[in-house]
Design a protein around this motif. Sequence first.
Motif, PDB file in Angstrom:
ATOM      1  N   GLN A 223       0.830  -1.206   0.000  1.00  0.00           N
ATOM      2  CA  GLN A 223       0.000   0.000   0.000  1.00  0.00           C
ATOM      3  C   GLN A 223       0.863   1.255   0.000  1.00  0.00           C
ATOM      4  O   GLN A 223       0.592   2.209  -0.740  1.00  0.00           O
ATOM      5  CB  GLN A 223      -0.939  -0.009   1.203  1.00  0.00           C
ATOM      6  CG  GLN A 223      -2.030  -1.061   1.113  1.00  0.00           C
ATOM      7  CD  GLN A 223      -2.989  -1.005   2.287  1.00  0.00           C
ATOM      8  OE1 GLN A 223      -2.625  -0.640   3.409  1.00  0.00           O
ATOM      9  NE2 GLN A 223      -4.236  -1.375   2.042  1.00  0.00           N
ATOM     10  N   ALA A 224       1.914   1.263   0.821  1.00  0.00           N
ATOM     11  CA  ALA A 224       2.808   2.418   0.873  1.00  0.00           C
ATOM     12  C   ALA A 224       3.556   2.577  -0.445  1.00  0.00           C
ATOM     13  O   ALA A 224       3.713   3.696  -0.961  1.00  0.00           O
ATOM     14  CB  ALA A 224       3.789   2.271   2.032  1.00  0.00           C
ATOM     15  N   PHE A 225       4.015   1.471  -1.000  1.00  0.00           N
ATOM     16  CA  PHE A 225       4.750   1.520  -2.265  1.00  0.00           C
ATOM     17  C   PHE A 225       3.856   2.027  -3.390  1.00  0.00           C
ATOM     18  O   PHE A 225       4.232   2.933  -4.145  1.00  0.00           O
ATOM     19  CB  PHE A 225       5.296   0.139  -2.602  1.00  0.00           C
ATOM     20  CG  PHE A 225       6.154   0.096  -3.832  1.00  0.00           C
ATOM     21  CD1 PHE A 225       7.494   0.449  -3.769  1.00  0.00           C
ATOM     22  CD2 PHE A 225       5.633  -0.294  -5.057  1.00  0.00           C
ATOM     23  CE1 PHE A 225       8.296   0.425  -4.895  1.00  0.00           C
ATOM     24  CE2 PHE A 225       6.426  -0.328  -6.194  1.00  0.00           C
ATOM     25  CZ  PHE A 225       7.759   0.032  -6.104  1.00  0.00           C
ATOM     26  N   ASN A 226       2.665   1.461  -3.486  1.00  0.00           N
ATOM     27  CA  ASN A 226       1.742   1.886  -4.540  1.00  0.00           C
ATOM     28  C   ASN A 226       1.382   3.356  -4.418  1.00  0.00           C
ATOM     29  O   ASN A 226       1.290   4.072  -5.420  1.00  0.00           O
ATOM     30  CB  ASN A 226       0.461   1.045  -4.483  1.00  0.00           C
ATOM     31  CG  ASN A 226       0.705  -0.415  -4.816  1.00  0.00           C
ATOM     32  OD1 ASN A 226       1.787  -0.790  -5.270  1.00  0.00           O
ATOM     33  ND2 ASN A 226      -0.299  -1.241  -4.580  1.00  0.00           N
ATOM     34  N   ALA A 227       1.191   3.808  -3.186  1.00  0.00           N
ATOM     35  CA  ALA A 227       0.777   5.194  -2.961  1.00  0.00           C
ATOM     36  C   ALA A 227       1.868   6.175  -3.379  1.00  0.00           C
ATOM     37  O   ALA A 227       1.572   7.206  -4.001  1.00  0.00           O
ATOM     38  CB  ALA A 227       0.412   5.397  -1.493  1.00  0.00           C
ATOM     39  N   ILE A 228       3.116   5.856  -3.066  1.00  0.00           N
ATOM     40  CA  ILE A 228       4.192   6.791  -3.401  1.00  0.00           C
ATOM     41  C   ILE A 228       4.436   6.820  -4.905  1.00  0.00           C
ATOM     42  O   ILE A 228       4.722   7.868  -5.481  1.00  0.00           O
ATOM     43  CB  ILE A 228       5.501   6.458  -2.638  1.00  0.00           C
ATOM     44  CG1 ILE A 228       6.498   7.609  -2.772  1.00  0.00           C
ATOM     45  CG2 ILE A 228       6.112   5.164  -3.096  1.00  0.00           C
ATOM     46  CD1 ILE A 228       6.054   8.907  -2.149  1.00  0.00           C
ATOM     47  N   VAL A 229       4.280   5.677  -5.570  1.00  0.00           N
ATOM     48  CA  VAL A 229       4.409   5.660  -7.030  1.00  0.00           C
ATOM     49  C   VAL A 229       3.295   6.465  -7.661  1.00  0.00           C
ATOM     50  O   VAL A 229       3.523   7.318  -8.529  1.00  0.00           O
ATOM     51  CB  VAL A 229       4.419   4.209  -7.565  1.00  0.00           C
ATOM     52  CG1 VAL A 229       4.323   4.206  -9.090  1.00  0.00           C
ATOM     53  CG2 VAL A 229       5.671   3.483  -7.105  1.00  0.00           C
ATOM     54  N   GLU A 230       2.059   6.208  -7.239  1.00  0.00           N
ATOM     55  CA  GLU A 230       0.911   6.920  -7.814  1.00  0.00           C
ATOM     56  C   GLU A 230       1.021   8.427  -7.596  1.00  0.00           C
ATOM     57  O   GLU A 230       0.738   9.222  -8.501  1.00  0.00           O
ATOM     58  CB  GLU A 230      -0.381   6.403  -7.193  1.00  0.00           C
ATOM     59  CG  GLU A 230      -1.631   7.050  -7.778  1.00  0.00           C
ATOM     60  CD  GLU A 230      -2.904   6.489  -7.180  1.00  0.00           C
ATOM     61  OE1 GLU A 230      -3.954   6.612  -7.818  1.00  0.00           O
ATOM     62  OE2 GLU A 230      -2.849   5.932  -6.069  1.00  0.00           O
ATOM     63  N   LYS A 231       1.462   8.824  -6.415  1.00  0.00           N
ATOM     64  CA  LYS A 231       1.576  10.244  -6.091  1.00  0.00           C
ATOM     65  C   LYS A 231       2.571  10.953  -7.000  1.00  0.00           C
ATOM     66  O   LYS A 231       2.372  12.119  -7.376  1.00  0.00           O
ATOM     67  CB  LYS A 231       2.001  10.416  -4.627  1.00  0.00           C
ATOM     68  CG  LYS A 231       2.184  11.841  -4.190  1.00  0.00           C
ATOM     69  CD  LYS A 231       2.643  11.931  -2.746  1.00  0.00           C
ATOM     70  CE  LYS A 231       2.899  13.361  -2.300  1.00  0.00           C
ATOM     71  NZ  LYS A 231       3.383  13.438  -0.897  1.00  0.00           N
ATOM     72  N   ASN A 232       3.625  10.250  -7.371  1.00  0.00           N
ATOM     73  CA  ASN A 232       4.707  10.884  -8.130  1.00  0.00           C
ATOM     74  C   ASN A 232       4.642  10.636  -9.636  1.00  0.00           C
ATOM     75  O   ASN A 232       5.485  11.159 -10.374  1.00  0.00           O
ATOM     76  CB  ASN A 232       6.068  10.381  -7.604  1.00  0.00           C
ATOM     77  CG  ASN A 232       6.426  11.007  -6.279  1.00  0.00           C
ATOM     78  OD1 ASN A 232       7.022  12.071  -6.221  1.00  0.00           O
ATOM     79  ND2 ASN A 232       6.051  10.340  -5.188  1.00  0.00           N
TER      80      ASN A 232
END
Length: 261
Positions: A247-256
């Motif tokens: 979840q953390a990995f996906n969120a940081i990729v999506e955000k950037n």
Amino acid sequence: MSTLLHFSRTSPQEKRPVVVLLHGLFGDLNNLATIRRHLESEYDVLSVDLPDHGQSPHRDVFTLDGAVECLKATLDHANVAEATLLGHSLGGKIAMRFALNYPDMVNQLFVADIAPVPYSPRHQRVIAGLENVSLSTLSSRKQADEQLSEHINEPGVRQFLLKSLYQTEEGNWAWRFNLTGLKKSYGQISDWEDTDTTYNGKVLFIKGANSDYLQSSHREAISKYFPHAKAHIIDGAGHWLHAEKPQAFNAIVEKNLNKCN
């Protein structure tokens, strides 16, 4: 031998930004399935089996630049002129090298837990465990796990490797990756050849807080090749950050992600 890599693609018919996913050593395109599923509603996601992995061709020698050329041929074949690259570990090295060699084809770059530097050998136990599996006399996956465990203590690592164990149509057991070739080429896989080229696009290095693959001593090399690079650390994650903290990995990729490919 064909230079084209085996790949899967979500929605090539739609005019969406393309994201290319590159897995790590001894893996296959399914390793990054979680981030693929997270992105595929908005992006054209292309997942690749690296050379000597999964269903891609086996080669005499694995090199980073050779893998880059295979990826280039594959993207040309798929009519992908520009894409975001996301690579984990060895896939991250290939993604970085691709961006340095073909900057006009890379919209932006995500590098998961690897640096553009040579690494000392750290897969000796894994290779010894894989070689300890007697494929010719193997009777079950459980037996393969037992043989792996003589060299590899971590159940998670063994289960990861066992994902690449399969039976042929004749009933023989085999690894999908090219163990012999990858062992022979391990020095080149671990290495990083210096270059004067730079990639001036958007780059995000994502580090697992509990991993030693990305260190503060690597900042100089990162800045040399990627002057606009930024970094993000995921707490509680090791080298397999995309699997340990999805979840953390996906969120940081999506955000950037830059959607303007």
